[in-house]
Design a protein around this motif. Structure first.
Motif, PDB file in Angstrom:
ATOM      1  N   THR A 246     -17.626  58.458  40.383  1.00  0.00           N
ATOM      2  CA  THR A 246     -16.984  57.522  41.316  1.00  0.00           C
ATOM      3  C   THR A 246     -16.435  58.222  42.558  1.00  0.00           C
ATOM      4  OG1 THR A 246     -14.905  57.716  40.067  1.00  0.00           O
ATOM      5  CG2 THR A 246     -16.381  55.883  39.522  1.00  0.00           C
TER       6      THR A 246
ATOM      7  N   THR B  47     -11.418  53.842  41.988  1.00  0.00           N
ATOM      8  CA  THR B  47     -11.719  52.427  41.742  1.00  0.00           C
ATOM      9  C   THR B  47     -11.572  51.577  42.991  1.00  0.00           C
ATOM     10  OG1 THR B  47      -9.430  52.038  41.060  1.00  0.00           O
ATOM     11  CG2 THR B  47     -11.012  52.615  39.333  1.00  0.00           C
TER      12      THR B  47
ATOM     13  N   ASN C  93      -6.887  56.124  45.138  1.00  0.00           N
ATOM     14  CA  ASN C  93      -7.164  54.701  45.334  1.00  0.00           C
ATOM     15  C   ASN C  93      -6.263  54.111  46.407  1.00  0.00           C
ATOM     16  OD1 ASN C  93      -9.160  54.103  43.026  1.00  0.00           O
ATOM     17  ND2 ASN C  93      -7.535  55.246  42.008  1.00  0.00           N
TER      18      ASN C  93
END
Length: 706
Positions: free
Chosen positions: A312, A289, A267
């Protein structure tokens, strides 16, 4: 009349000033002369085979015009830079380099300098840039380099430097770039590297460093590039590295790092490259995220990662390369990965992935490497795959259940270099891949493909870069055509084992002089061993076992000096063994069993001291005594001469074969006592029997390791 007395006091200051001015050229001359002498000293103590320093001579007194020399722009003229990179210079770096007291930049990289880094470098108090990379320097990095307080760039990579990285080096607080990679440095990484606020680049890769990564490394607001790969580092990935707000490249591969991957790595707002492959990382892949994380290159291969690939991961929309191979990942391949339009390499091989491969993967026109082999996947190759994936270079789907014929449109994927589709259930006739000019490796083993009229093989003549052709374990029938000898001169591996091929082995195969591995075993070949095989001087492994070959072993086989494994077992070969086989100097495994060889076992065979795995001469018609030279094979693990016509006493060779694990002398005509088993340190005897020998004891000895 001029009265000096009245003017004298006024002239004294002027006279002093005049004397001062006169002294300036002397001072300038002294500093300049020191630099000039230092340069001439440097030249006199090194080798210069290309005369790169011809301009350095006593005739030309203006050394600022000498090759590679830079000077200050103000008087006094002093040497401020010396750039002699890639000039073919050699010898030791002379200590007089330390007399260039005003130098700021020193570049002696890409030469052949040897010996130690002179301690005299520490006298260069104004030095900012030092590059001694790509030489043959050894010894330690001088701890006294900490005296160079203005040092910003230190490049010592590509040498043979040893010892530890001096902790005092971190006292150079202005350091921006430290490249010590590709040396033989050991010890731990100085912890104070994490305190260098101006440090931008740290490359310590390809050494023998141990211990943990300094916990504060990554806390610097300037750090952009860290490469600690190919060392012996342990412990986890420090949080400061994972949370760095400036880091762009992180390379920690080929170490022994443990623990889980910090979620912050996935991230990041700055990281572009993350290479963590070949470590001992565990746990699952962290979820992504972040929005628009800039990661382009992600390699986590060869770890012990578990769990599923998070959907993701598809949020990393800038990805160009991703490798998750050789882990313990389960579940299916997320459809979200197929939406990364920039993806060029998708490498997921050797995991426990299952389910259907998303069909949209075959619409990713940017893909160059598609590697999903050795999983539990099923897939349906689209008939027009060669048009959908025009940039494809590697297609590796081995053990993926494809079923059905191989799409002929693959021949239109002009950039293909590797095709690995072994054990995928393919059927039908092999397509002609000759239109693929870059093709290097083909593995279609263990399918049910057919050769047809062998046009696929003739087309491969056009693939001049072909190095590996693996067609083992199929239903190939018929005779090998003679034009097999016209295949690429770069061909190294040729595997036709476990098929139903008949006829003779073509003489023309001897033209493939780059072959290192040739498997022809478990077919129905007849005829003689082609003597042209002796031309294949690069062969390491040769297997003609389990065919119907007959006749003698050609004397030319002794030319295969690099051979490590040789198998002729299970044929109908006859005659004696040529003494030329004794010329093999690298052989480790020899199996001539289950033939009709006769005559004495040539003593030259036992001069092959490299034999270490197995020697199997069983089930033949060898006669005479076992040559005493067999006692030279002190590294051999297994010997079988059973089922022959050998006579005489069992030789005392047992006393020297300390590595022997299995010995089979059964079904011969030996006589007399058997040498003591205990004297050769045989750890245990699993089987001892007399079988058609008249010796008092021992027919088969199987030795188990303690």
């Amino acid at each position: 009349m001029i009265h000096l007395g009245t003017s004298g006091p006024k002239l004294i200051p002027l006279l002093a000033y005049f004397i001062f001015l006169c002294s300036l050229p002397l001072a300038t001359s002294s500093g300049t002369d020191t630099d000039r002498k230092a340069l001439l000293c440097f030249k006199s103590q090194i080798s210069d085979p290309t005369d790169a320093l011809t301009s350095w001579n006593n005739i030309s007194r203006n050394f600022c015009n000498w090759h590679g020399v830079s000077c200050s722009t103000k008087i006094p003229l002093r040497v401020t830079g010396l750039n002699l990179s890639s000039q073919g210079l050699g010898g030791s770096i002379p200590p007089c380099i330390g007399n260039l007291s005003s130098i700021a930049s020193l570049d002696l990289s890409r030469n052949t300098f040897r010996g130690r880094i002179p301690n005299d470098l520490v006298r260069l108090s104004k030095i900012i840039y030092v590059n001694l990379s790509i030489n043959y320097l050894d010894g330690h990095i001088p701890a006294e380099l900490s005296s160079c307080r203005h040092l910003q760039v230190l490049g010592l990579w590509g040498n043979s430097l040893q010892g530890e990285i001096p902790p005092t080096l971190t006292q150079c607080i202005h350091l921006q770039q430290v490249t010590l990679n590709n040396n033989k440095l050991g010890g731990s990484i100085p912890s104070a590297f994490g305190l260098l606020r101006k440090l931008e680049t740290l490359n310590l890769s390809n050494n023998a460093l141990i211990g943990n990564i300094p916990p504060l490394l990554g806390s610097s607001p300037s750090l952009e590039y860290v490469d600690l790969g190919a060392n012996q580092l342990t412990g986890g990935i420090p949080e400061f590295l994972a949370n760095s707000s400036s880091l762009r490249v992180l390379r920690l591969m080929q170490n022994s790092l443990t623990g889980e991957i910090p979620p912050a790595l996935f991230n990041t707002t700055t990281l572009i490259t993350i290479y963590l492959q070949s470590n001992n990382l565990v746990g699952s892949l962290p979820p992504v995220t972040a929005i628009s994380a800039p990661i382009k290159y992600l390699s986590l291969a060869q770890n012990s990662l578990t769990g599923e690939i998070p959907t993701t991961l598809g949020n990393l929309t800038s990805l160009i390369r991703v490798s998750l191979a050789v882990n313990h990942l389960v579940g299916s391949i997320p459809e979200s990965l197929c939406k990364i339009t920039s993806l060029e390499r998708l490498i997921l091989s050797i995991n426990n992935l299952s389910g259907q491969v998303p069909q949209s993967i075959f619409n990713m026109s940017s893909l160059k490497f598609l590697e999903m082999g050795n999983n539990l996947l099923t897939a349906q190759l689209p008939p027009d795959i060669g048009y959908r994936l025009p940039n494809l270079q590697r297609l590796i789907l081995s053990t993926t259940q494809l079923n059905g014929p191989l799409p002929t449109s693959l021949v239109n994927a002009q950039k293909l270099e590797m095709i690995y589709l072994a054990n995928t259930g393919l059927t039908g006739t092999l397509p002609a891949f000759g239109s693929l000019p870059n093709l290097q490796e083909i593995d279609l083993g263990y399918n049910q493909v057919e050769a047809g009229d062998w046009s696929f093989l003739s087309s491969l003549v056009n693939c001049t870069q072909l190095k590996k052709l693996l067609l083992d374990g199929n239903g190939l029938q018929g005779s090998l055509p003679s034009f097999i000898g016209n295949l690429s001169l770069q061909l190294e591996w040729l595997w036709f084992k476990e098929n139903k091929l008949t006829g003779i082995i073509p003489l023309e195969i001897g033209k493939l002089r780059s072959l290192t591995v040739l498997y022809m075993n478990q077919n129905l070949f007849t005829g003689r061993i082609p003597p042209t095989i002796g031309n294949l001087s690069n062969l390491l492994i040769l297997n003609f076992g389990q065919n119907n070959l007959f006749g003698p072993v050609p004397d030319s086989m002794g030319n295969l000096a690099q051979l490590t494994e040789f198998y002729l077992d299970g044929n109908n070969l006859t005659g004696g063994l040529p003494a030329s086989l004794g010329r093999w100097g690298q052989l480790e495994n020899l199996n001539l069993s289950r033939n009709s060889f006769s005559g004495n076992i040539p003593s030259e065979l036992f001069n092959i001291s490299s034999l270490s795995q197995a020697l199997d001469l069983s089930n033949n018609f060898f006669t005479g005594h076992v040559p005493v030279e067999i006692g030279k094979l002190i590294n051999l693990g297994s010997i079988s001469v059973s089922n022959n016509l050998l006579t005489g006493k069992i030789p005392e060779f047992l006393t020297s074969l300390s590595s022997l694990q299995e010995l089979n002398l059964s079904f011969n005509d030996f006589e007399g006592p058997v040498p003591s088993v205990e004297c050769v340190c045989l750890h245990s005897t699993e089987e001892t029997r007399l079988t058609k020998n008249t010796a008092k004891r021992i027919a088969v000895i199987t030795l188990a390791s303690i």
